[in-house]
Write a protein that holds these residues in place. Structure first.
Motif, PDB file in Angstrom:
ATOM      1  N   ASP A 136      83.553  13.256  64.357  1.00  0.00           N
ATOM      2  CA  ASP A 136      82.966  13.855  65.561  1.00  0.00           C
ATOM      3  C   ASP A 136      83.305  15.338  65.696  1.00  0.00           C
ATOM      4  OD1 ASP A 136      81.637  13.780  68.063  1.00  0.00           O
ATOM      5  OD2 ASP A 136      83.583  13.746  69.065  1.00  0.00           O
ATOM      6  N   ASN A 137      82.291  16.159  65.983  1.00  0.00           N
ATOM      7  CA  ASN A 137      82.496  17.578  66.243  1.00  0.00           C
ATOM      8  C   ASN A 137      82.175  17.938  67.690  1.00  0.00           C
ATOM      9  OD1 ASN A 137      82.831  17.995  63.370  1.00  0.00           O
ATOM     10  ND2 ASN A 137      80.602  17.772  63.226  1.00  0.00           N
TER      11      ASN A 137
ATOM     12  N   PRO B  36      79.103  19.546  53.307  1.00  0.00           N
ATOM     13  CA  PRO B  36      78.312  20.548  54.016  1.00  0.00           C
ATOM     14  C   PRO B  36      76.827  20.453  53.665  1.00  0.00           C
ATOM     15  CG  PRO B  36      80.330  21.525  53.182  1.00  0.00           C
ATOM     16  CD  PRO B  36      80.290  20.116  52.674  1.00  0.00           C
ATOM     17  N   GLY B  37      75.967  20.456  54.667  1.00  0.00           N
ATOM     18  CA  GLY B  37      74.528  20.380  54.445  1.00  0.00           C
ATOM     19  C   GLY B  37      73.984  18.970  54.432  1.00  0.00           C
TER      20      GLY B  37
ATOM     21  N   ALA C 102      69.391  19.402  59.234  1.00  0.00           N
ATOM     22  CA  ALA C 102      69.060  19.709  60.630  1.00  0.00           C
ATOM     23  C   ALA C 102      70.340  19.911  61.434  1.00  0.00           C
ATOM     24  CB  ALA C 102      68.213  18.584  61.233  1.00  0.00           C
ATOM     25  N   ALA C 103      71.327  19.044  61.203  1.00  0.00           N
ATOM     26  CA  ALA C 103      72.608  19.203  61.903  1.00  0.00           C
ATOM     27  C   ALA C 103      73.266  20.513  61.488  1.00  0.00           C
ATOM     28  CB  ALA C 103      73.519  18.017  61.594  1.00  0.00           C
ATOM     29  N   GLU C 104      73.248  20.790  60.169  1.00  0.00           N
ATOM     30  CA  GLU C 104      73.878  22.004  59.656  1.00  0.00           C
ATOM     31  C   GLU C 104      73.209  23.248  60.241  1.00  0.00           C
ATOM     32  OE1 GLU C 104      76.393  21.246  57.165  1.00  0.00           O
ATOM     33  OE2 GLU C 104      77.049  23.192  57.925  1.00  0.00           O
ATOM     34  N   ALA C 105      71.892  23.152  60.488  1.00  0.00           N
ATOM     35  CA  ALA C 105      71.162  24.297  61.024  1.00  0.00           C
ATOM     36  C   ALA C 105      71.475  24.522  62.508  1.00  0.00           C
ATOM     37  CB  ALA C 105      69.669  24.099  60.834  1.00  0.00           C
TER      38      ALA C 105
ATOM     39  N   ASP D 146      82.402  23.653  65.713  1.00  0.00           N
ATOM     40  CA  ASP D 146      82.510  22.901  66.975  1.00  0.00           C
ATOM     41  C   ASP D 146      81.125  22.693  67.566  1.00  0.00           C
ATOM     42  OD1 ASP D 146      85.112  22.373  67.147  1.00  0.00           O
ATOM     43  OD2 ASP D 146      85.611  23.960  68.601  1.00  0.00           O
ATOM     44  N   GLY D 147      80.862  21.499  68.059  1.00  0.00           N
ATOM     45  CA  GLY D 147      79.592  21.230  68.711  1.00  0.00           C
ATOM     46  C   GLY D 147      78.477  20.854  67.744  1.00  0.00           C
ATOM     47  N   GLN D 148      78.746  20.883  66.423  1.00  0.00           N
ATOM     48  CA  GLN D 148      77.716  20.478  65.470  1.00  0.00           C
ATOM     49  C   GLN D 148      77.501  18.964  65.584  1.00  0.00           C
ATOM     50  OE1 GLN D 148      78.002  20.391  60.828  1.00  0.00           O
ATOM     51  NE2 GLN D 148      77.014  22.319  61.363  1.00  0.00           N
TER      52      GLN D 148
END
Lengths: 571, 571
Positions: free
Chosen positions: A93-94, A65-66, A162-165, A42-44
């Protein structure tokens, strides 16, 4: 040649269906493209990529993922529509905002941009970053205006990581811009490619030569050269790409580079390895360190033969993100934890129809007749517009207008049946036009209809004055969204006089029907006068001024449709 | 076309070098191919795959944890030599025995088989399993005699997973045989492919048609059909492949299948997805469950356009192994623990020269002169042999003989300088011949020289009787290893009379020189008589009896070389 085809018109849709069947563990279909089949925190931040089909793995092969959270899949070599983009963004959307990331092409910029404004209007935080890595397509000081080619992989990988991080949307956007600013590509073509259903390639390269500076939509290169060895081609590519290497003491860059040697389709792995062997040697000789090179097919162009070199100049942050794990259908690196599956509604669309007030929906029922007029006129003019477009374009303008207008009619009919008001009627019709037609003119007609809707209301019926204002706003949309100016030999040569004459007559107290009639006449004369303008800028290089003496098909179709509406209003 | 080439002769070697540069984290180069760059547990069975180049990812792209331990890389579409196989096996060995796994082709069977015997003689436990999945190449009751095509992936994946799971060599061999027995493939071709340096494709498919039953070395299909839709082609492939589906209640099979839709090179991903969409529908309609399908390029044939369908009928054990994680350059699935890097000696070769006794090395020094005679004769006859071979073959016989014989001379000179005895001299020369020449005749000449060495000793000098026996043994090797019989129009038509006449004269008390002279004359007459035999079986389909009236080039070159030696002995 493209051989494995059912209906050429359905090729891209069939391919997405098959891709989802093959990679059901990774991706799920939604209206307009695909999204991850697994959950994201959530929120990613969600990274949504996309563009025309025919480039696999770009873009759907990079969802997982990633990397990306969703991919919008247009027709072969054609931008997806704004409503397709919206649908994928909503499904992916998260709650952390969305980065729209795609190659810098006019059609994609239009449709993704349109989607971003529309989603923004609904309160979503949507950012747009375009990728422009192809050094052959513009000068270094116009890096941002270059085309996006195989460097797409490098930028998408880094932005996805960057999003995954867990970076926030501001930082994901910053990383994507920085990655794009530090990525350069250049390619060579040996043959063109052939669209599904076509018998001839989009271009050919003379035997014994290669084309430098290819595009990935069957665009020929910018210059022809006598055929050379793999080592010589490597040297040419390395020289041109590294001509823009940043200073090695500057801004965190210390001579470490991510490298992609990409095959266009028919140039096979062993050849790419031979090329990469030379590239690696040349880069090392310049004191560069290659970090996790990728050699293979990442951004293809159907069955085109050719290859490209992409380099991303790394700082510590970019290197860490480049090396982070990813698990997508076509790009896997490192080890990614197993993710839970999520439920994706595969029929998810942009929105459903909310009924308007009785007054507004009554008015919408009558307005539907005018949208039907547009489709009738387009259908009758299809062949003529096609012939006109074949002089300077690819001959599909008539077909595009018919596809767009009939899609708009179908959507408008459904909306009226569901009780839509004026605002919803025209917004729905605009989205359908854009999606049904594809291409730039489809995007503009869609945007204009949506602007018309946006200015009206579902709650109350509009009086003549309000409708007049809405039409003026819509007519100016063609110019505002498309970015062309009068004199560029585009439809704007007809839309501007229409808007001006229509507005002036309303101010003078004319009726709507009267003002429309005058404005349509002005548009018709202006459209005919475009025959005196040479080929428009963007097309000048390939087509010369073959179109001199022929009016612009987009201007002509606009005038025809406006005349049709004027006649209907006058009855 | 193959465009990215430096020296066409070095193409395959350049490609392996570039591949290692690109995937240095995964693989390391050794003489003859590549091995894993990471450690494997002590005692783990090693799976070594291989074959000609031009098929990437097959075979080097499948080396890594969960799949193969090493890949032997021959020239484009040509089997690697026995000594290359030996080198890779030794470098990949973990002490648990080796499974050699490769597609069923004559050249590969010869060289891998030869290596297995040689390694076996040194005490290694080496098993050989061939893959024969192509239903177009033989009838169901001769499944084991079929060619290996894209089904290679399915069998290699399962065998590699069996080794990774810690199974002993007997069980890894059993699993590989069972997987091969349950795998079926069939493909279609739309165009041929072009060898590096060549201007013309190996074959063409007439426009508007497709060839059914392609091979992966530019072999045309077995029948031509009018071009059809992707759905129709899917239906054709599914019907033929599933015609050999086992009974669903039998032997652990319950209708679960691993599926590969493979692209040959120029048939791109979107097309493969369109095809797979139809395949998946058809399989599901038959009540089959697809387990982890693979859609992409796994066994290519340079830039050939076409695709194939492979199905492995799964029992529980095969399904578990098919789904197990793997991490190789071109096939990744699931999550594999990070492995430690190991040190690989990149210059590792089959063995170094151990000096023989003074007597044996003196004799070797004189015998070197005879090997030089072979190379001289071959070099003088090169052009004539090439012309003769072009009647019924591909015209490279003269070149192959020269490459083999000169490689043998170089290796023999090095061996003599290092003090080699007779056994080592001929074993070394044989290995070099086979590797330098490639192809079937190279394998046979190599095997014969090695057999000659095997019968001699490094410890004592050989008397005339011992040498005579060794020569007879070597002469019979051509027939024993090659499997051809007199009358097949091969070199055996000359080697058999040579062996028989030589043996008979020695028994009658002739000197070696005398017996050799008589035997060479018999071989020469026999070689000339092969002109009366029509084209040999294996070539009959493509070449008809164009070779009738022309002697077999392999028989002629054998007779020429034996005559050269006879003259040298007589001086």
């Amino acid at each position: 040649m493209t051989y494995l085809v059912n209906d050429p018109k359905e090729f891209a849709a069939d391919a997405v269906r098959g891709m989802v069947a093959a990679f059901g563990d990774h991706v799920a279909p939604v209206h307009g493209g695909i999204v991850r089949a697994t959950t994201s925190p959530d929120g990613q931040v969600s990274v949504v990529v996309g563009g025309g089909s025919g480039h696999y793995p770009a873009f759907p092969g990079w969802v997982g993922p990633g990397m990306a959270h969703g991919a919008v899949c247009g027709n072969v070599f054609a931008s997806p529509s704004a409503s397709q983009v919206e649908s994928v963004v909503r499904a992916a959307d998260n709650g952390g905002g969305t980065l729209l990331l795609f190659g810098n092409y006019a059609g994609d910029c239009l449709h993704f941009g349109e989607a971003a404004s529309s989603l923004g209007a609904d309160g979503l935080d949507v950012r747009v970053v375009t990728i422009s890595d192809d050094v052959a397509s513009n000068t270094p000081d116009h890096h941002g205006d270059r085309r996006g080619i195989a460097g797409d992989l490098l930028v998408v990988k880094v932005a996805g990581a960057a999003a995954e991080a867990g970076l926030r949307i501001d930082d994901v956007e910053r990383v994507a811009r920085r990655a794009g600013g530090l990525t350069r590509s250049l390619g060579v073509a040996f043959t063109g490619c052939t669209l599904p259903g076509a018998d001839e390639p989009l271009f050919t390269v003379p035997a014994g030569q290669f084309a430098l500076g290819l595009g990935i939509h069957g665009e020929p290169g910018i210059s022809l050269h006598p055929m050379a060895t793999a080592a010589d081609i490597a040297s040419l590519l390395v020289d041109r790409v590294l001509a823009e290497e940043p200073d090695r003491t500057e801004d965190g860059y210390r001579g470490r580079v991510a490298v992609l040697v990409n095959g266009l389709g028919a140039t096979k792995y062993e050849e790419l390895f031979v090329l990469f062997g030379s590239v690696a040697e040349l880069l090392e000789r310049r004191g560069l360190t290659i970090v996790h090179p990728v050699v293979g097919e990442q951004v293809t162009s159907l069955d085109m033969a050719g290859a490209s070199l992409s380099v991303m100049f790394l700082d510590d942050e970019l290197e860490r993100l480049w090396l982070a794990p990813a698990d997508t259908p076509a790009f896997k690196t490192g080890s990614v934890d197993v993710r839970e599956r999520r439920h994706v509604r595969t029929d998810e669309v942009a929105g459903s129809i909310v009924p308007g007030s009785p007054e507004s929906s009554d008015q919408a029922r009558r307005a539907l007749g005018l949208i039907e007029v547009l489709a009738d006129v387009a259908t009758r003019a299809e062949a003529d517009l096609g012939r006109l477009d074949s002089v300077a374009g690819d001959g599909d303008h008539g077909q595009g207008m018919v596809l767009g207008a009939t899609a708009a009619v179908r959507a408008a009919q459904d909306a009226v049946r569901a009780g839509a008001g004026m605002r919803t009627l025209f917004r729905t019709a605009g989205a359908a036009w854009s999606e049904g037609a594809g291409g730039t003119s489809g995007a503009l007609w869609g945007a204009a209809l949506r602007a018309l809707g946006q200015t009206l209301s579902d709650a109350e019926s509009a009086d003549e004055e309000r409708i007049g204002e809405a039409v003026v706003t819509a007519a100016w949309t063609f110019e505002e969204v498309g970015g062309a100016k009068p004199g560029d030999k585009t439809m704007v040569d007809a839309t501007r006089p229409f808007a001006e004459v229509f507005d002036a007559h309303l101010r003078d107290g004319s009726t709507l029907a009267c003002a429309w009639g005058e404005a349509a006449e002005a548009a018709t004369s202006a459209a005919q006068r475009t025959a005196e303008i040479p080929a428009r800028k963007g097309r000048a290089r390939t087509h010369g001024d073959a179109s001199l003496g022929h009016p612009d098909p987009g201007a002509v179709s606009f005038a025809l449709l406006m005349t049709g509406v004027a006649q209907a209003l006058g009855r």
